[in-house]
Design a protein around this motif. Sequence first.
Motif, PDB file in Angstrom:
ATOM      1  N   VAL A 147       0.959  -1.212   0.087  1.00 54.19           N
ATOM      2  CA  VAL A 147       0.039  -0.016   0.029  1.00 54.19           C
ATOM      3  C   VAL A 147       0.904   1.288   0.113  1.00 54.19           C
ATOM      4  O   VAL A 147       1.598   1.507   1.246  1.00 54.19           O
ATOM      5  CB  VAL A 147      -0.869   0.141   1.325  1.00 54.19           C
ATOM      6  CG1 VAL A 147      -1.905   1.195   1.199  1.00 54.19           C
ATOM      7  CG2 VAL A 147      -1.549  -1.267   1.233  1.00 54.19           C
ATOM      8  N   ASP A 148       0.733   1.783  -1.271  1.00 53.37           N
ATOM      9  CA  ASP A 148       1.569   3.195  -1.103  1.00 53.37           C
ATOM     10  C   ASP A 148       1.110   4.139  -2.391  1.00 53.37           C
ATOM     11  O   ASP A 148       0.927   3.662  -3.555  1.00 53.37           O
ATOM     12  CB  ASP A 148       3.084   2.819  -1.619  1.00 53.37           C
ATOM     13  CG  ASP A 148       4.105   3.765  -1.398  1.00 53.37           C
ATOM     14  OD1 ASP A 148       3.899   5.097  -1.641  1.00 53.37           O
ATOM     15  OD2 ASP A 148       5.323   3.574  -1.079  1.00 53.37           O
ATOM     16  N   ASP A 149       0.820   5.283  -2.014  1.00 51.63           N
ATOM     17  CA  ASP A 149       0.248   6.229  -3.099  1.00 51.63           C
ATOM     18  C   ASP A 149       1.507   6.633  -4.226  1.00 51.63           C
ATOM     19  O   ASP A 149       1.143   7.352  -5.361  1.00 51.63           O
ATOM     20  CB  ASP A 149      -0.035   7.586  -2.309  1.00 51.63           C
ATOM     21  CG  ASP A 149       1.044   8.369  -1.726  1.00 51.63           C
ATOM     22  OD1 ASP A 149       1.958   7.675  -0.894  1.00 51.63           O
ATOM     23  OD2 ASP A 149       1.161   9.472  -1.922  1.00 51.63           O
ATOM     24  N   GLU A 150       2.731   6.130  -4.021  1.00 50.64           N
ATOM     25  CA  GLU A 150       3.478   6.379  -5.178  1.00 50.64           C
ATOM     26  C   GLU A 150       3.709   5.316  -5.894  1.00 50.64           C
ATOM     27  O   GLU A 150       4.226   4.398  -5.640  1.00 50.64           O
ATOM     28  CB  GLU A 150       5.070   6.785  -4.419  1.00 50.64           C
ATOM     29  CG  GLU A 150       5.167   8.059  -3.452  1.00 50.64           C
ATOM     30  CD  GLU A 150       6.573   8.421  -2.975  1.00 50.64           C
ATOM     31  OE1 GLU A 150       7.486   7.787  -3.689  1.00 50.64           O
ATOM     32  OE2 GLU A 150       6.526   8.840  -2.173  1.00 50.64           O
ATOM     33  N   ALA A 151       3.022   5.502  -7.280  1.00 51.79           N
ATOM     34  CA  ALA A 151       3.078   4.282  -8.202  1.00 51.79           C
ATOM     35  C   ALA A 151       4.421   3.700  -8.639  1.00 51.79           C
ATOM     36  O   ALA A 151       4.635   2.534  -8.760  1.00 51.79           O
ATOM     37  CB  ALA A 151       2.079   4.760  -9.537  1.00 51.79           C
ATOM     38  N   GLY A 152       5.254   4.529  -8.621  1.00 49.47           N
ATOM     39  CA  GLY A 152       6.747   4.300  -8.814  1.00 49.47           C
ATOM     40  C   GLY A 152       7.489   3.435  -7.913  1.00 49.47           C
ATOM     41  O   GLY A 152       8.302   2.513  -8.291  1.00 49.47           O
ATOM     42  N   HIS A 153       7.141   3.737  -6.610  1.00 48.09           N
ATOM     43  CA  HIS A 153       7.527   2.960  -5.574  1.00 48.09           C
ATOM     44  C   HIS A 153       7.067   1.506  -5.686  1.00 48.09           C
ATOM     45  O   HIS A 153       7.717   0.469  -5.185  1.00 48.09           O
ATOM     46  CB  HIS A 153       7.582   3.846  -4.254  1.00 48.09           C
ATOM     47  CG  HIS A 153       8.384   3.231  -3.217  1.00 48.09           C
ATOM     48  ND1 HIS A 153       7.701   2.456  -2.218  1.00 48.09           N
ATOM     49  CD2 HIS A 153       9.929   3.218  -2.848  1.00 48.09           C
ATOM     50  CE1 HIS A 153       8.585   1.913  -1.461  1.00 48.09           C
ATOM     51  NE2 HIS A 153       9.599   2.466  -1.551  1.00 48.09           N
ATOM     52  N   ARG A 154       5.713   1.716  -5.873  1.00 50.70           N
ATOM     53  CA  ARG A 154       4.934   0.255  -5.861  1.00 50.70           C
ATOM     54  C   ARG A 154       5.791  -0.564  -6.714  1.00 50.70           C
ATOM     55  O   ARG A 154       5.773  -1.808  -6.489  1.00 50.70           O
ATOM     56  CB  ARG A 154       3.548   0.596  -5.987  1.00 50.70           C
ATOM     57  CG  ARG A 154       2.953   1.083  -4.894  1.00 50.70           C
ATOM     58  CD  ARG A 154       1.434   0.795  -5.031  1.00 50.70           C
ATOM     59  NE  ARG A 154       0.515   0.966  -6.459  1.00 50.70           N
ATOM     60  CZ  ARG A 154       0.259   2.281  -6.563  1.00 50.70           C
ATOM     61  NH1 ARG A 154       0.231   3.189  -6.010  1.00 50.70           N
ATOM     62  NH2 ARG A 154      -0.314   2.426  -7.811  1.00 50.70           N
ATOM     63  N   LEU A 155       6.158  -0.044  -7.913  1.00 49.25           N
ATOM     64  CA  LEU A 155       6.417  -0.764  -9.255  1.00 49.25           C
ATOM     65  C   LEU A 155       7.731  -1.330  -8.791  1.00 49.25           C
ATOM     66  O   LEU A 155       8.075  -2.605  -9.100  1.00 49.25           O
ATOM     67  CB  LEU A 155       6.429   0.028 -10.474  1.00 49.25           C
ATOM     68  CG  LEU A 155       6.962  -0.695 -11.619  1.00 49.25           C
ATOM     69  CD1 LEU A 155       5.654  -1.854 -12.079  1.00 49.25           C
ATOM     70  CD2 LEU A 155       7.295   0.423 -12.843  1.00 49.25           C
ATOM     71  N   MET A 156       8.408  -0.631  -8.232  1.00 48.15           N
ATOM     72  CA  MET A 156       9.923  -0.997  -7.738  1.00 48.15           C
ATOM     73  C   MET A 156       9.848  -2.251  -6.870  1.00 48.15           C
ATOM     74  O   MET A 156      10.410  -3.210  -6.839  1.00 48.15           O
ATOM     75  CB  MET A 156      10.851   0.090  -7.148  1.00 48.15           C
ATOM     76  CG  MET A 156      12.205  -0.292  -6.832  1.00 48.15           C
ATOM     77  SD  MET A 156      12.216  -0.856  -5.096  1.00 48.15           S
ATOM     78  CE  MET A 156      11.935   0.704  -4.147  1.00 48.15           C
ATOM     79  N   VAL A 157       8.935  -2.065  -5.887  1.00 48.92           N
ATOM     80  CA  VAL A 157       8.948  -2.866  -4.854  1.00 48.92           C
ATOM     81  C   VAL A 157       8.354  -4.142  -5.330  1.00 48.92           C
ATOM     82  O   VAL A 157       8.605  -5.297  -5.025  1.00 48.92           O
ATOM     83  CB  VAL A 157       7.886  -2.464  -3.392  1.00 48.92           C
ATOM     84  CG1 VAL A 157       7.504  -3.387  -2.696  1.00 48.92           C
ATOM     85  CG2 VAL A 157       8.407  -1.160  -2.931  1.00 48.92           C
ATOM     86  N   ARG A 158       7.274  -4.126  -6.366  1.00 52.49           N
ATOM     87  CA  ARG A 158       6.736  -5.296  -6.863  1.00 52.49           C
ATOM     88  C   ARG A 158       7.721  -6.010  -7.735  1.00 52.49           C
ATOM     89  O   ARG A 158       7.793  -7.320  -7.573  1.00 52.49           O
ATOM     90  CB  ARG A 158       5.560  -4.901  -7.861  1.00 52.49           C
ATOM     91  CG  ARG A 158       5.043  -6.006  -8.674  1.00 52.49           C
ATOM     92  CD  ARG A 158       3.768  -5.778  -9.519  1.00 52.49           C
ATOM     93  NE  ARG A 158       2.821  -6.705  -9.833  1.00 52.49           N
ATOM     94  CZ  ARG A 158       1.700  -6.816  -9.501  1.00 52.49           C
ATOM     95  NH1 ARG A 158       1.249  -5.730  -8.603  1.00 52.49           N
ATOM     96  NH2 ARG A 158       1.049  -8.019  -9.498  1.00 52.49           N
ATOM     97  N   ALA A 159       8.849  -5.510  -8.249  1.00 52.15           N
ATOM     98  CA  ALA A 159       9.509  -6.087  -9.016  1.00 52.15           C
ATOM     99  C   ALA A 159      10.645  -6.892  -8.157  1.00 52.15           C
ATOM    100  O   ALA A 159      10.947  -7.969  -8.462  1.00 52.15           O
ATOM    101  CB  ALA A 159      10.221  -5.477 -10.041  1.00 52.15           C
ATOM    102  N   VAL A 160      11.061  -6.250  -7.112  1.00 52.93           N
ATOM    103  CA  VAL A 160      11.836  -6.846  -6.062  1.00 52.93           C
ATOM    104  C   VAL A 160      11.302  -8.389  -5.431  1.00 52.93           C
ATOM    105  O   VAL A 160      11.829  -9.175  -5.545  1.00 52.93           O
ATOM    106  CB  VAL A 160      12.331  -5.829  -5.032  1.00 52.93           C
ATOM    107  CG1 VAL A 160      12.948  -6.723  -3.920  1.00 52.93           C
ATOM    108  CG2 VAL A 160      13.144  -5.180  -5.688  1.00 52.93           C
TER     109      VAL A 160
END
Length: 457
Positions: free
Chosen positions: A11-24
């Motif tokens: 859960v994060d309002d920053e889409a870019g950070h969610r994308l990075m975390v998802r990849a990891v």
Amino acid sequence: MNDDIRTVLVVDDEAGHRLMVRAVLEDAGWNVLEAGSGEAALQVLSRQPGGLPHVALVDMRMPGMDGLTLLRELHARRPGLPVVLLTAFGSVGTAVEAMKHGAFDYLTKPADNEELKAVLDKSYEYRRLLDENDRLRRRAGGEGPVLVGAGAGMNRVRELIDQAGPSEASVLILGESGTGKELVAEGLHRASARAARPLIKVNCAALPENLLESELFGYVKGAFTGAIKDKPGRFQLAAGGTLFLDEIGEMPAALQAKLLRALQEKVVEPLGGVKAVETDVRVVAATNRDLAAEIKAGRFREDLYYRLAVLEIAIPPLRDRVEDLPLLVSHLLGKLGRKNNKEIRSVAPAFLDALSHYHWPGNVRELENVLERALILSRSDVLGPELLPPQILGPQPEQAQGPAAPAAPASLEEAEREALVRALGAHGGHREKTADALGISRRTLQYKLKRFGLTRR
């Protein structure tokens, strides 16, 4: 709980950070659910079955519903769900406060990828152990105490109970004081065909020789002054059931011979009696002594040992199964909470860290005492490390440096920084080894490194 597909809600309002975390996390084998706000997270949660997600990773600062409010909502809808918070470096104090309200752990943004995976793995394992605890409680079915632990050592003990329980063979339980030998004896009795008959317990170390003999074999009227009527012994009281002889290594030599006859011939002779009484009992014995050494020293009969030890069950000490600590803590706090009419919802990660680094000479019995003390002293429903006694917390990192440490610099902060530098150097920059050497968690070490600008060393 499905151990094959680990699911995390990010859960994060920053889409870019969610994308990075998802990849990891997907690269590490996680199934990732995403939400851009607290409100969206609750909608995602409503579409998942009861056991999912296994873990939630929540940003503290979001428009609308913030991380702390979402934490409360998640716990209300999914009790036991571990929530890891993401916070900016300057807001660590807020995250620590959130941990007092039940957050499992926190990470500062941007989180180190390896640390992110390690914390989520740890939270998943914690959730798995909670689910295992619930399973054990259901399996117990209210029939009595259960052996708590999901590690290889306790799984082996339960396997041996299942195998030996239905037999008539004598069993010798080995283990240090406080490991739960009596629970194993109860498990053997419940698994046997004798379960509907009595389980009679005798502590061989608690009675002097003359009283122990009369307790085991009984006596007849007039056997000694004060014997005004016949009294059956524990062998007779356990007829058709199980006789548990705890601390058998403390039994005097003269009584060992009489016990051997009772086991071999299935008869006992009450004190003062002239007629042997037939017995039908299964004997389970336990000791914290090394009986091989006792036999060599002439203090224990070898023939009695072989009668008692048709099968041996060795219970590992708590220090050798620290992986079971979260499960034990959860189980014991539930029991102690009911006893003291006080509910503890969770424990701080630093609390568990301190428990895992202690050597536990008193084993599970000592752990129960420590937890009851913490529960009584706590003013909230979350246990923190400040509630632990000094012997559990151990020396502070500054004290652990010993007399060889250089003279203290001008300020405490400089001393702490130099201690970190020396520890990192001594362990080749390896953070996990450095944290262990300093007696702190890896999360605490990471925070201190960032605080002193040592993250690039």
